[in-house]
Write an enzyme that holds these catalytic residues in place. Structure first.
Site, PDB file in Angstrom:
ATOM      1  N   HIS A 306      32.827 -49.366  -6.704  1.00 16.08           N
ATOM      2  CA  HIS A 306      33.015 -48.439  -5.539  1.00 16.08           C
ATOM      3  C   HIS A 306      32.237 -47.361  -6.187  1.00 16.08           C
ATOM      4  O   HIS A 306      32.249 -46.846  -7.316  1.00 16.08           O
ATOM      5  CB  HIS A 306      34.204 -47.810  -5.152  1.00 16.08           C
ATOM      6  CG  HIS A 306      34.270 -47.243  -3.568  1.00 16.08           C
ATOM      7  ND1 HIS A 306      34.004 -46.026  -3.554  1.00 16.08           N
ATOM      8  CD2 HIS A 306      34.380 -47.705  -2.569  1.00 16.08           C
ATOM      9  CE1 HIS A 306      34.059 -45.535  -2.353  1.00 16.08           C
ATOM     10  NE2 HIS A 306      34.206 -46.545  -1.918  1.00 16.08           N
ATOM     11  N   ASP A 363      37.435 -54.192   0.400  1.00 13.91           N
ATOM     12  CA  ASP A 363      36.920 -55.302   1.274  1.00 13.91           C
ATOM     13  C   ASP A 363      37.407 -56.480   0.587  1.00 13.91           C
ATOM     14  O   ASP A 363      37.105 -57.491   0.932  1.00 13.91           O
ATOM     15  CB  ASP A 363      35.454 -55.315   1.579  1.00 13.91           C
ATOM     16  CG  ASP A 363      35.197 -54.009   2.578  1.00 13.91           C
ATOM     17  OD1 ASP A 363      36.113 -54.147   3.526  1.00 13.91           O
ATOM     18  OD2 ASP A 363      34.000 -53.724   2.419  1.00 13.91           O
TER      19      ASP A 363
HETATM   20  N1  ACO Z   1      29.660 -56.742  -9.913  1.00 17.37           N
HETATM   21  C1  ACO Z   1      29.168 -56.766 -11.040  1.00 17.37           C
HETATM   22  N2  ACO Z   1      28.603 -55.694 -11.597  1.00 17.37           N
HETATM   23  C2  ACO Z   1      28.699 -54.495 -10.718  1.00 17.37           C
HETATM   24  C3  ACO Z   1      29.257 -54.698  -9.485  1.00 17.37           C
HETATM   25  C4  ACO Z   1      29.766 -55.588  -9.147  1.00 17.37           C
HETATM   26  N3  ACO Z   1      30.398 -55.803  -7.741  1.00 17.37           N
HETATM   27  N4  ACO Z   1      29.124 -53.177  -8.834  1.00 17.37           N
HETATM   28  C5  ACO Z   1      28.439 -52.541  -9.857  1.00 17.37           C
HETATM   29  N5  ACO Z   1      28.018 -53.315 -10.929  1.00 17.37           N
HETATM   30  C6  ACO Z   1      27.366 -52.754 -11.994  1.00 17.37           C
HETATM   31  C7  ACO Z   1      25.934 -52.437 -12.024  1.00 17.37           C
HETATM   32  O1  ACO Z   1      25.398 -53.599 -12.214  1.00 17.37           O
HETATM   33  C8  ACO Z   1      25.720 -51.508 -12.742  1.00 17.37           C
HETATM   34  O2  ACO Z   1      25.800 -51.764 -14.082  1.00 17.37           O
HETATM   35  P1  ACO Z   1      24.691 -51.276 -15.310  1.00 17.37           P
HETATM   36  O3  ACO Z   1      25.142 -49.671 -15.170  1.00 17.37           O
HETATM   37  O4  ACO Z   1      24.856 -51.797 -16.678  1.00 17.37           O
HETATM   38  O5  ACO Z   1      23.321 -51.329 -14.737  1.00 17.37           O
HETATM   39  C9  ACO Z   1      26.772 -50.489 -12.733  1.00 17.37           C
HETATM   40  O6  ACO Z   1      27.941 -51.386 -12.405  1.00 17.37           O
HETATM   41  C10 ACO Z   1      26.921 -49.406 -11.734  1.00 17.37           C
HETATM   42  O7  ACO Z   1      26.646 -50.138 -10.462  1.00 17.37           O
HETATM   43  P2  ACO Z   1      25.820 -49.164  -9.456  1.00 17.37           P
HETATM   44  O8  ACO Z   1      25.058 -50.171  -8.102  1.00 17.37           O
HETATM   45  O9  ACO Z   1      24.808 -48.180  -9.968  1.00 17.37           O
HETATM   46  O10 ACO Z   1      27.052 -48.557  -8.592  1.00 17.37           O
HETATM   47  P3  ACO Z   1      26.722 -47.719  -7.062  1.00 17.37           P
HETATM   48  O11 ACO Z   1      27.780 -46.799  -7.300  1.00 17.37           O
HETATM   49  O12 ACO Z   1      25.549 -47.412  -6.890  1.00 17.37           O
HETATM   50  O13 ACO Z   1      27.232 -48.906  -6.100  1.00 17.37           O
HETATM   51  C11 ACO Z   1      28.544 -50.573  -4.909  1.00 17.37           C
HETATM   52  C12 ACO Z   1      28.683 -49.046  -5.649  1.00 17.37           C
HETATM   53  C13 ACO Z   1      27.500 -50.288  -4.140  1.00 17.37           C
HETATM   54  C14 ACO Z   1      30.009 -50.521  -4.109  1.00 17.37           C
HETATM   55  C15 ACO Z   1      28.711 -51.537  -6.116  1.00 17.37           C
HETATM   56  O14 ACO Z   1      29.778 -51.599  -6.858  1.00 17.37           O
HETATM   57  C16 ACO Z   1      28.545 -53.119  -5.501  1.00 17.37           C
HETATM   58  O15 ACO Z   1      27.321 -53.693  -4.960  1.00 17.37           O
HETATM   59  N6  ACO Z   1      29.825 -53.793  -5.009  1.00 17.37           N
HETATM   60  C17 ACO Z   1      29.584 -55.085  -4.389  1.00 17.37           C
HETATM   61  C18 ACO Z   1      29.518 -54.937  -2.997  1.00 17.37           C
HETATM   62  C19 ACO Z   1      30.804 -54.027  -2.506  1.00 17.37           C
HETATM   63  O16 ACO Z   1      31.847 -54.573  -2.732  1.00 17.37           O
HETATM   64  N7  ACO Z   1      30.602 -53.187  -1.498  1.00 17.37           N
HETATM   65  C20 ACO Z   1      31.871 -52.714  -0.716  1.00 17.37           C
HETATM   66  C21 ACO Z   1      31.858 -51.266  -1.115  1.00 17.37           C
HETATM   67  S1  ACO Z   1      33.180 -50.390  -0.273  1.00 17.37           S
HETATM   68  C22 ACO Z   1      33.028 -50.239   1.244  1.00 17.37           C
HETATM   69  O17 ACO Z   1      31.776 -49.901   1.608  1.00 17.37           O
HETATM   70  C23 ACO Z   1      33.798 -50.371   2.082  1.00 17.37           C
END
Ligand code: ACO
Length: 428
Positions: A306, A363
């Site tokens: 998140h 979620d």
């Molecule tokens: N699985 C594996 N790695 C992940 C995940 C994941 N679910 N989420 C983030 N990471 C990693 C990224 O690869 C990144 O790694 P790095 O720093 O080594 O390059 C780091 O964690 C940070 O990730 P970002 O994408 O920069 O984080 P951001 O804050 O932009 O995104 C998000 C947050 C979109 C929720 C992300 O964690 C994600 O894609 N999660 C999966 C989708 C999801 O569950 N979305 C629902 C969110 S809650 C909602 O909207 C109700």
């Protein structure tokens, strides 16, 4: 310059930037004078360090896992309130008295019908259209039906639009679903409460009476409360950006629905269930976790991570407990829940997930509850949209009530070609 100002020094300038304080949360550096005084913009892709507005609706402390609607902790609202009361709280800023609640509920109940022409509009879709596509389009189309809410400057018209959206969203959502499976559309029944009314519109068939299950209604109401608002998330920011142009409330909320659809946002609940189904067996979890850690795989664990919550998502904690309760009470034995539990256990112990502060989000478990309630996967994000409508329209109203509103218009770092002379087609 006040003692609270922040001084920013560039090679050519030194500029004093005031701090903006809220009632809680970190103070913000007001960078509005920056361009005027130094010629520089700020660069913050994804707005990770940018507050785009002032708001009094929802507060989140991502480090401590705190979520407050109008000051009330989500845990208390989840335990003691119900969705329509929470919708009132978000809209009006205070919990309703019994009389106010009665009036609000009555108004919502009497705005649940959709115009018959909206039915024709839905019939224009191909039978296999995704319900989010139908919901997004039909909500946008409401602006073509209700010209009495065209004046965004009129508080009464804004409120009426809010009531309409909260009231009609379940009707439109259920109609989209029934159309997609070829069932006749059901009209809303005024003798039922909000959530029961929705379940009735979803599942009642002409051939037999529908027994509404109180466990299902309670679970759905709780999910609606937990999804009702979440400050400036991607879809709410979209509603505000569209709203900042003076667009009507229906168009603004339709834009929010479009933003919610993506798997990085509300579409994650659908993606979680697909992921758990693909994993298929607890013995494949190790492989899935390894893939999620491999940046080249393009795969992420859906329902993990998140932008704001870095220790835990308080909504996920509540939903996790609810998932077990619902499955037990409905007598559902779902192997996907076992896979989810095991996946959570493995990921929470994994160094990568610990270092990256990746925890199950709201979620991760909601899809399992929806599945137990027999809500089809394609409707999961629609369910989120029904609940978030209360938040979206509260933000849209707040934006119109707060003085000093301006059109949202970010800038960019241009990385394209520098000026060059046009070359005629025959010379290329
Ligand atoms: N699985 C594996 N790695 C992940 C995940 C994941 N679910 N989420 C983030 N990471 C990693 C990224 O690869 C990144 O790694 P790095 O720093 O080594 O390059 C780091 O964690 C940070 O990730 P970002 O994408 O920069 O984080 P951001 O804050 O932009 O995104 C998000 C947050 C979109 C929720 C992300 O964690 C994600 O894609 N999660 C999966 C989708 C999801 O569950 N979305 C629902 C969110 S809650 C909602 O909207 C109700």
């Amino acid at each position: 310059m006040s003692s609270n100002d922040v001084t920013l020094t560039t090679p050519d300038h030194s500029v004093s930037l005031p701090l903006v304080e809220g009632t809680q949360g970190p103070s913000c550096v007001d960078v509005a004078p920056l361009y005027r005084e130094t010629g520089h913009f700020t660069f913050d892709p994804g707005f990770a360090a940018t507050a785009a507005c002032k708001s009094a609706i929802t507060f989140i402390d991502g480090e401590k896992g705190v979520l407050l609607y109008r000051g009330y902790p989500i845990e208390q609202l989840a335990e003691k309130s119900r969705f329509l009361e929470v919708a009132y709280l978000l809209l009006e800023g205070e919990l309703p008295t019994p009389a106010q609640m009665h009036t609000f509920e009555d108004k919502v109940t009497h705005h649940t019908m959709m115009h018959e022409s909206v039915k024709n509009f839905l019939h224009g879709f191909h039978y296999d259209a995704h319900p989010m596509a139908m919901l997004c389009a039909s909500v946008a189309s409401l602006s073509a039906f209700y010209h009495d809410t065209n004046d965004n400057a009129d508080p009464a018209q804004r409120k009426l639009a809010a009531i309409r959206l909260i009231a009609k969203m379940p009707t439109l959502a259920a109609a989209a679903y029934r159309y997609s499976i070829g069932w006749p559309i059901r009209y809303p029944r005024n003798n039922l409460e909000y959530v029961d009314r929705f379940l009735h519109m979803m599942f009642e068939v002409p051939s037999e009476p529908l027994e509404l299950n109180p466990v299902a209604a309670k679970a759905l109401d709780l999910l609606f409360i937990l999804h009702a608002d979440h400050e400036q998330n991607a879809s709410t920011s979209t509603v505000r950006l569209v709203g900042s142009t003076g667009a009507n409330p229906y168009a603004s909320v339709a834009a929010g629905i479009a933003a919610l659809w993506g798997p990085a946002h509300g579409g994650a609940n659908e993606a979680v269930l697909k992921m758990l189904t693909e994993i298929g067996d607890a013995k494949n979890i190790g492989k899935a976790v390894a893939r999620a850690k491999d940046k080249n795989s393009g795969f992420r664990l859906m329902g993990f991570g998140h932008r704001v919550y870095k220790n835990f998502d308080p909504r996920a904690k509540i939903i996790r407990g609810m998932a077990h309760e619902v499955l037990d009470e409905l007598g559902v034995d779902d192997p996907l829940l076992d896979i989810a539990m095991k996946l959570e256990e493995v990921a929470l112990k994994d160094d990568y997930f610990i270092e990256h502060k990746l925890y199950p989000n709201v979620d991760f478990y909601s899809g399992i509850i929806y599945k137990a309630l027999k809500i089809p996967t394609s409707m999961f994000t629609v369910m989120f949209a029904i609940a978030r409508t209360a938040g979206w329209i509260s933000h849209w109203i707040e934006q119109h009530e707060m003085p000093g509103g301006r059109i949202g218009r970010p800038r960019q770092v241009y990385v394209g070609a520098t000026p060059r002379a046009f070359v005629a087609l025959d010379k290329r």
